[in-house]
Motif scaffolding. Structure first.
Motif, PDB file in Angstrom:
ATOM      1  N   TRP A  93     -41.345 -33.795  12.658  1.00 51.77           N
ATOM      2  CA  TRP A  93     -41.274 -33.706  11.201  1.00 51.77           C
ATOM      3  C   TRP A  93     -41.906 -34.958  10.618  1.00 51.77           C
ATOM      4  CZ3 TRP A  93     -38.563 -36.243   7.175  1.00 51.77           C
ATOM      5  CH2 TRP A  93     -38.322 -35.483   6.022  1.00 51.77           C
ATOM      6  N   HIS A  96     -36.909 -30.655   4.775  1.00 47.82           N
ATOM      7  CA  HIS A  96     -38.002 -29.742   4.439  1.00 47.82           C
ATOM      8  C   HIS A  96     -38.871 -30.318   3.318  1.00 47.82           C
ATOM      9  CE1 HIS A  96     -40.274 -26.104   4.171  1.00 47.82           C
ATOM     10  NE2 HIS A  96     -39.895 -25.855   2.936  1.00 47.82           N
ATOM     11  N   GLN A 136     -41.692 -22.288   3.699  1.00 42.43           N
ATOM     12  CA  GLN A 136     -40.423 -21.767   4.225  1.00 42.43           C
ATOM     13  C   GLN A 136     -39.729 -20.906   3.174  1.00 42.43           C
ATOM     14  OE1 GLN A 136     -37.004 -24.441   5.540  1.00 42.43           O
ATOM     15  NE2 GLN A 136     -38.012 -24.048   7.493  1.00 42.43           N
ATOM     16  N   CYS A 175     -43.597 -28.509   8.221  1.00 37.67           N
ATOM     17  CA  CYS A 175     -43.658 -28.367   6.761  1.00 37.67           C
ATOM     18  C   CYS A 175     -44.476 -29.482   6.110  1.00 37.67           C
ATOM     19  CB  CYS A 175     -42.251 -28.317   6.164  1.00 37.67           C
ATOM     20  SG  CYS A 175     -41.160 -29.677   6.663  1.00 37.67           S
TER      21      CYS A 175
END
Length: 222
Positions: free
Chosen positions: A26, A103, A122, A164
């Motif tokens: 991430w 996210h 998402q 993301c």
């Protein structure tokens, strides 16, 4: 030790930050903030004065700020009232005092269309956060304008739990290129951003940072 790898304008990248691009990781504020700085400085071309790329840290402050006067003072240097497009990286962290979140999504303000476009890989899960940021920004986009619309745009879906941030960078890059090529409202090319494209872009951004680091006074990557 976690040595500094690259200093680029207001961005400072350490080795641990850059390593996030190499594995299934991430991305953090620092990597996305650098990408926004680079897009603004090197990829916006003749549209440089028309675009604003707002760093993740500033976007988080906008979302969590409770004092309009403090927010006005903070946003004044960005000159948002004169920008045709404003790019913001949205995080789902609701705590202003601590890093976190799980996210990222992209929020884009179109002055010509008077709307906020939200691109979320998402399934619009960040929509409440993006709407909150849009509402906070509205008073600073120029006097005498009707409230902007908020639109959830079609967005290529991520296929894992960690890409993301790369979708935010790649969508911002594609929209920036589209604005420069078309001279109008930026459009996201259909089916251009695939999982394979995201993987390639991770490697490209990592190579770019290494290349810039060779010419930087800070420590370069091994």
């Amino acid at each position: 030790m976690d040595p500094v790898v690259l200093s680029f304008q207001d961005s400072l990248l350490r080795r641990s930050d850059v390593s996030l691009l190499d594995g299934p990781c991430w991305l953090n504020d620092q990597v996305i903030g650098f990408a926004f700085e680079y897009l603004a400085a090197e990829r916006s071309g003749v549209l440089r004065e028309a675009l604003a790329f707002v760093s993740p840290e500033v976007t988080q402050f906008i979302k969590c700020a409770s004092c309009p006067d403090e927010l006005a003072l903070f946003l004044a240097p960005l000159g948002l009232a004169s920008r045709r497009w404003v790019f913001l990286a949205v995080n789902d962290n609701s705590d202003q005092t601590a890093a976190g979140g799980s996210h990222w999504s992209l929020l884009l303000y179109h002055r010509g269309a008077n709307r906020f476009a939200h691109y979320d890989s998402q399934n619009a899960s960040n929509s409440p956060h993006a709407r909150r940021i849009a509402a906070k920004l509205e008073p600073f986009l120029g006097a005498g304008r009707p409230p902007p619309r908020f639109v959830e745009e079609p967005c290529p879906p991520q296929q894992n739990s960690y890409d993301c941030g790369m979708y935010v960078i790649c969508i911002a890059e594609a929209l920036c290129e589209s604005a420069g090529a078309e001279g109008g409202s930026p459009r996201l090319p259909g089916h251009a951003i695939t999982p394979a494209h995201i993987t390639r872009k991770r490697a490209e951004w990592s190579r770019l940072i290494r290349s810039l680091a060779q010419n930087d006074r800070c420590c370069s990557l091994p």
